[in-house]
Design a protein around this motif. Structure first.
Motif, PDB file in Angstrom:
ATOM      1  N   GLY A 197     -10.991   1.429   3.107  1.00 21.21           N
ATOM      2  CA  GLY A 197     -10.593   1.740   1.743  1.00 21.21           C
ATOM      3  C   GLY A 197      -9.083   1.767   1.594  1.00 21.21           C
ATOM      4  N   LEU A 198      -8.404   2.334   2.584  1.00 18.66           N
ATOM      5  CA  LEU A 198      -6.954   2.378   2.590  1.00 18.66           C
ATOM      6  C   LEU A 198      -6.383   0.966   2.665  1.00 18.66           C
ATOM      7  CD1 LEU A 198      -4.182   3.693   2.822  1.00 18.66           C
ATOM      8  CD2 LEU A 198      -4.631   4.060   5.268  1.00 18.66           C
ATOM      9  N   LYS A 199      -6.933   0.162   3.559  1.00 24.30           N
ATOM     10  CA  LYS A 199      -6.477  -1.212   3.726  1.00 24.30           C
ATOM     11  C   LYS A 199      -6.627  -2.011   2.420  1.00 24.30           C
ATOM     12  CE  LYS A 199      -8.234  -3.051   7.334  1.00 24.30           C
ATOM     13  NZ  LYS A 199      -9.235  -3.708   8.194  1.00 24.30           N
ATOM     14  N   LYS A 200      -7.769  -1.837   1.771  1.00 23.70           N
ATOM     15  CA  LYS A 200      -8.026  -2.532   0.506  1.00 23.70           C
ATOM     16  C   LYS A 200      -7.017  -2.114  -0.563  1.00 23.70           C
ATOM     17  CE  LYS A 200     -11.614  -3.234  -3.000  1.00 23.70           C
ATOM     18  NZ  LYS A 200     -13.005  -2.875  -3.424  1.00 23.70           N
ATOM     19  N   ALA A 201      -6.720  -0.807  -0.621  1.00 24.60           N
ATOM     20  CA  ALA A 201      -5.761  -0.305  -1.612  1.00 24.60           C
ATOM     21  C   ALA A 201      -4.358  -0.863  -1.357  1.00 24.60           C
ATOM     22  CB  ALA A 201      -5.738   1.220  -1.582  1.00 24.60           C
ATOM     23  N   ILE A 202      -3.945  -0.889  -0.091  1.00 24.26           N
ATOM     24  CA  ILE A 202      -2.619  -1.420   0.251  1.00 24.26           C
ATOM     25  C   ILE A 202      -2.516  -2.894  -0.127  1.00 24.26           C
ATOM     26  CG2 ILE A 202      -1.053  -1.985   2.157  1.00 24.26           C
ATOM     27  CD1 ILE A 202      -2.140   0.551   3.580  1.00 24.26           C
ATOM     28  N   LEU A 203      -3.521  -3.677   0.244  1.00 25.20           N
ATOM     29  CA  LEU A 203      -3.498  -5.109  -0.067  1.00 25.20           C
ATOM     30  C   LEU A 203      -3.513  -5.354  -1.572  1.00 25.20           C
ATOM     31  CD1 LEU A 203      -5.887  -6.471   2.716  1.00 25.20           C
ATOM     32  CD2 LEU A 203      -3.422  -6.877   2.505  1.00 25.20           C
ATOM     33  N   THR A 204      -4.238  -4.516  -2.299  1.00 26.61           N
ATOM     34  CA  THR A 204      -4.278  -4.646  -3.763  1.00 26.61           C
ATOM     35  C   THR A 204      -2.884  -4.526  -4.350  1.00 26.61           C
ATOM     36  OG1 THR A 204      -6.539  -3.808  -3.971  1.00 26.61           O
ATOM     37  CG2 THR A 204      -5.134  -3.605  -5.909  1.00 26.61           C
ATOM     38  N   LEU A 205      -2.131  -3.513  -3.908  1.00 29.68           N
ATOM     39  CA  LEU A 205      -0.803  -3.290  -4.479  1.00 29.68           C
ATOM     40  C   LEU A 205       0.245  -4.265  -3.949  1.00 29.68           C
ATOM     41  CD1 LEU A 205      -0.410   0.577  -4.884  1.00 29.68           C
ATOM     42  CD2 LEU A 205      -1.240  -1.137  -6.489  1.00 29.68           C
ATOM     43  N   ILE A 206       0.073  -4.732  -2.722  1.00 22.56           N
ATOM     44  CA  ILE A 206       1.000  -5.752  -2.220  1.00 22.56           C
ATOM     45  C   ILE A 206       0.860  -7.025  -3.041  1.00 22.56           C
ATOM     46  CG2 ILE A 206       1.581  -7.275  -0.288  1.00 22.56           C
ATOM     47  CD1 ILE A 206       0.859  -5.038   1.621  1.00 22.56           C
ATOM     48  N   LYS A 207      -0.382  -7.412  -3.309  1.00 21.63           N
ATOM     49  CA  LYS A 207      -0.638  -8.659  -4.021  1.00 21.63           C
ATOM     50  C   LYS A 207      -0.307  -8.571  -5.503  1.00 21.63           C
ATOM     51  CE  LYS A 207      -4.321 -10.021  -0.826  1.00 21.63           C
ATOM     52  NZ  LYS A 207      -5.782 -10.147  -0.621  1.00 21.63           N
ATOM     53  N   ASP A 208      -0.527  -7.414  -6.099  1.00 20.55           N
ATOM     54  CA  ASP A 208      -0.365  -7.272  -7.550  1.00 20.55           C
ATOM     55  C   ASP A 208       0.967  -6.582  -7.869  1.00 20.55           C
ATOM     56  OD1 ASP A 208      -0.621  -6.965 -10.279  1.00 20.55           O
ATOM     57  OD2 ASP A 208      -2.724  -6.335 -10.187  1.00 20.55           O
ATOM     58  N   THR A 209       2.031  -7.369  -7.860  1.00 16.97           N
ATOM     59  CA  THR A 209       3.365  -6.820  -8.115  1.00 16.97           C
ATOM     60  C   THR A 209       3.463  -6.197  -9.505  1.00 16.97           C
ATOM     61  OG1 THR A 209       4.320  -8.499  -6.666  1.00 16.97           O
ATOM     62  CG2 THR A 209       5.827  -7.358  -8.148  1.00 16.97           C
ATOM     63  N   LYS A 210       2.842  -6.834 -10.478  1.00 20.56           N
ATOM     64  CA  LYS A 210       2.889  -6.323 -11.852  1.00 20.56           C
ATOM     65  C   LYS A 210       2.266  -4.927 -11.934  1.00 20.56           C
ATOM     66  CE  LYS A 210       1.620  -7.541 -16.598  1.00 20.56           C
ATOM     67  NZ  LYS A 210       0.939  -8.548 -17.462  1.00 20.56           N
ATOM     68  N   LYS A 211       1.138  -4.750 -11.281  1.00 17.41           N
ATOM     69  CA  LYS A 211       0.461  -3.447 -11.264  1.00 17.41           C
ATOM     70  C   LYS A 211       1.321  -2.406 -10.562  1.00 17.41           C
ATOM     71  CE  LYS A 211      -4.043  -1.464  -9.964  1.00 17.41           C
ATOM     72  NZ  LYS A 211      -4.676  -1.433 -11.285  1.00 17.41           N
ATOM     73  N   ARG A 212       1.926  -2.805  -9.470  1.00 20.19           N
ATOM     74  CA  ARG A 212       2.770  -1.883  -8.709  1.00 20.19           C
ATOM     75  C   ARG A 212       3.976  -1.433  -9.531  1.00 20.19           C
ATOM     76  NH1 ARG A 212       3.751  -5.081  -4.760  1.00 20.19           N
ATOM     77  NH2 ARG A 212       6.014  -5.302  -4.917  1.00 20.19           N
ATOM     78  N   LYS A 213       4.612  -2.361 -10.205  1.00 21.60           N
ATOM     79  CA  LYS A 213       5.779  -2.031 -11.025  1.00 21.60           C
ATOM     80  C   LYS A 213       5.400  -1.130 -12.192  1.00 21.60           C
ATOM     81  CE  LYS A 213       8.665  -4.293  -8.508  1.00 21.60           C
ATOM     82  NZ  LYS A 213       9.628  -3.529  -7.665  1.00 21.60           N
ATOM     83  N   SER A 214       4.239  -1.374 -12.778  1.00 19.70           N
ATOM     84  CA  SER A 214       3.764  -0.524 -13.877  1.00 19.70           C
ATOM     85  C   SER A 214       3.533   0.904 -13.382  1.00 19.70           C
ATOM     86  CB  SER A 214       2.465  -1.099 -14.459  1.00 19.70           C
ATOM     87  OG  SER A 214       1.939  -0.239 -15.442  1.00 19.70           O
ATOM     88  N   MET A 215       2.949   1.038 -12.188  1.00 19.34           N
ATOM     89  CA  MET A 215       2.722   2.362 -11.595  1.00 19.34           C
ATOM     90  C   MET A 215       4.036   3.084 -11.331  1.00 19.34           C
ATOM     91  SD  MET A 215      -0.349   1.684  -8.874  1.00 19.34           S
ATOM     92  CE  MET A 215      -2.059   1.513  -9.420  1.00 19.34           C
ATOM     93  N   GLU A 216       5.035   2.348 -10.897  1.00 19.39           N
ATOM     94  CA  GLU A 216       6.337   2.955 -10.622  1.00 19.39           C
ATOM     95  C   GLU A 216       6.911   3.608 -11.876  1.00 19.39           C
ATOM     96  OE1 GLU A 216       8.626  -0.252  -9.051  1.00 19.39           O
ATOM     97  OE2 GLU A 216       7.535  -0.312  -7.139  1.00 19.39           O
ATOM     98  N   LYS A 217       6.809   2.917 -13.007  1.00 20.85           N
ATOM     99  CA  LYS A 217       7.311   3.462 -14.275  1.00 20.85           C
ATOM    100  C   LYS A 217       6.533   4.695 -14.694  1.00 20.85           C
ATOM    101  CE  LYS A 217       8.948  -0.990 -16.049  1.00 20.85           C
ATOM    102  NZ  LYS A 217       8.742  -2.043 -17.079  1.00 20.85           N
ATOM    103  N   GLU A 218       5.204   4.638 -14.560  1.00 19.94           N
ATOM    104  CA  GLU A 218       4.368   5.785 -14.924  1.00 19.94           C
ATOM    105  C   GLU A 218       4.659   6.991 -14.037  1.00 19.94           C
ATOM    106  OE1 GLU A 218       2.219   6.206 -17.444  1.00 19.94           O
ATOM    107  OE2 GLU A 218       2.816   4.244 -18.199  1.00 19.94           O
TER     108      GLU A 218
END
Length: 220
Positions: free
Chosen positions: A171-192
């Motif tokens: 589950g941890l591995k899947k979450a890490i890969l999700t955020l590595i691949k999805d830069t847009k999602k990661r940047k949105s989370m940073e702002k929130e």
């Protein structure tokens, strides 16, 4: 509390918070150079290195991630409380020892420098009542992946982070890969996360929670 006979009307929630200085600007160029983090994608954990903090699970998640993203580094900041040698042993067995940095106890400046060098903050604990370190990472505009412990359930929602079960390495591995691949999602989370951290400074809590409660109780 209600089971002990206290009326629900007399119970008031006041969250934990962080000092305003966790938002201060700091230069981390020397930190990055010292720990060879140039051009790296950094996963960071902040806290004592012991079993219930789960740093060993982050190490176990690394091999498949590194095969796909060879520039990934796991950075751990926190004093060893008995798990460090186990983590180093696991890293050697999995051949990821060159992708980990256990810094031990760090200063407040080094902590902020390390968080600023971070791409994803990971709280891997079995249990945390709140998770001040998660909030500190949010204040430095970082996306977060956390175990679904009590503190994380309060701080982390779908719009600002991902949750997984303690010891669920897949589950941890899947979450890490999700955020590595999805830069847009990661940047949105940073702002929130930054917005949420601003609301949870000690100063904001005093103003938004304690002052109204004080005057409310005073009127009674």
């Amino acid at each position: 509390i209600t089971k002990s006979g206290v009326s629900k009307k007399r119970i008031h929630f006041v969250p934990d918070g962080i000092p305003q200085d966790r938002f201060r600007k700091i230069d981390n160029k020397e930190f990055i150079k010292k720990h060879n983090l140039q051009g790296k994608f950094v996963l960071t954990n902040l806290g004592r290195v012991l079993k219930y903090k789960g740093q060993d699970d982050i190490v176990r998640a690394l091999p498949d991630i590194i095969r796909e993203y060879p520039n990934v580094i796991f950075l751990s900041m926190g004093k060893d409380h008995g798990l460090l040698q186990e983590c180093l042993k696991i890293a050697k067995e999995l051949k990821v020892q060159d992708h980990i940095r256990f810094l031990g106890m760090v200063s407040e400046d080094e902590k902020l420098q390390g968080l600023d060098a971070t791409d994803i903050f990971i709280l891997s604990s079995e249990w945390e009542a709140f998770g001040i370190v998660t909030l500190e990472a949010m204040a430095r505009k970082k996306s977060v992946i956390c175990t679904d412990c009590e503190g994380s359930l309060y701080l982390v929602k779908p719009e600002n982070g991902l949750l997984y079960h303690y010891e669920d390495v897949e589950g941890l591995k899947k979450a890490i890969l999700t955020l590595i691949k999805d830069t847009k999602k990661r940047k949105s989370m940073e702002k929130e996360n930054y917005k949420k951290a601003v609301e949870l400074t000690n100063e904001s809590i005093a103003r938004n929670y304690l002052e109204p409660l004080y005057y409310k109780l005073q009127r009674k």
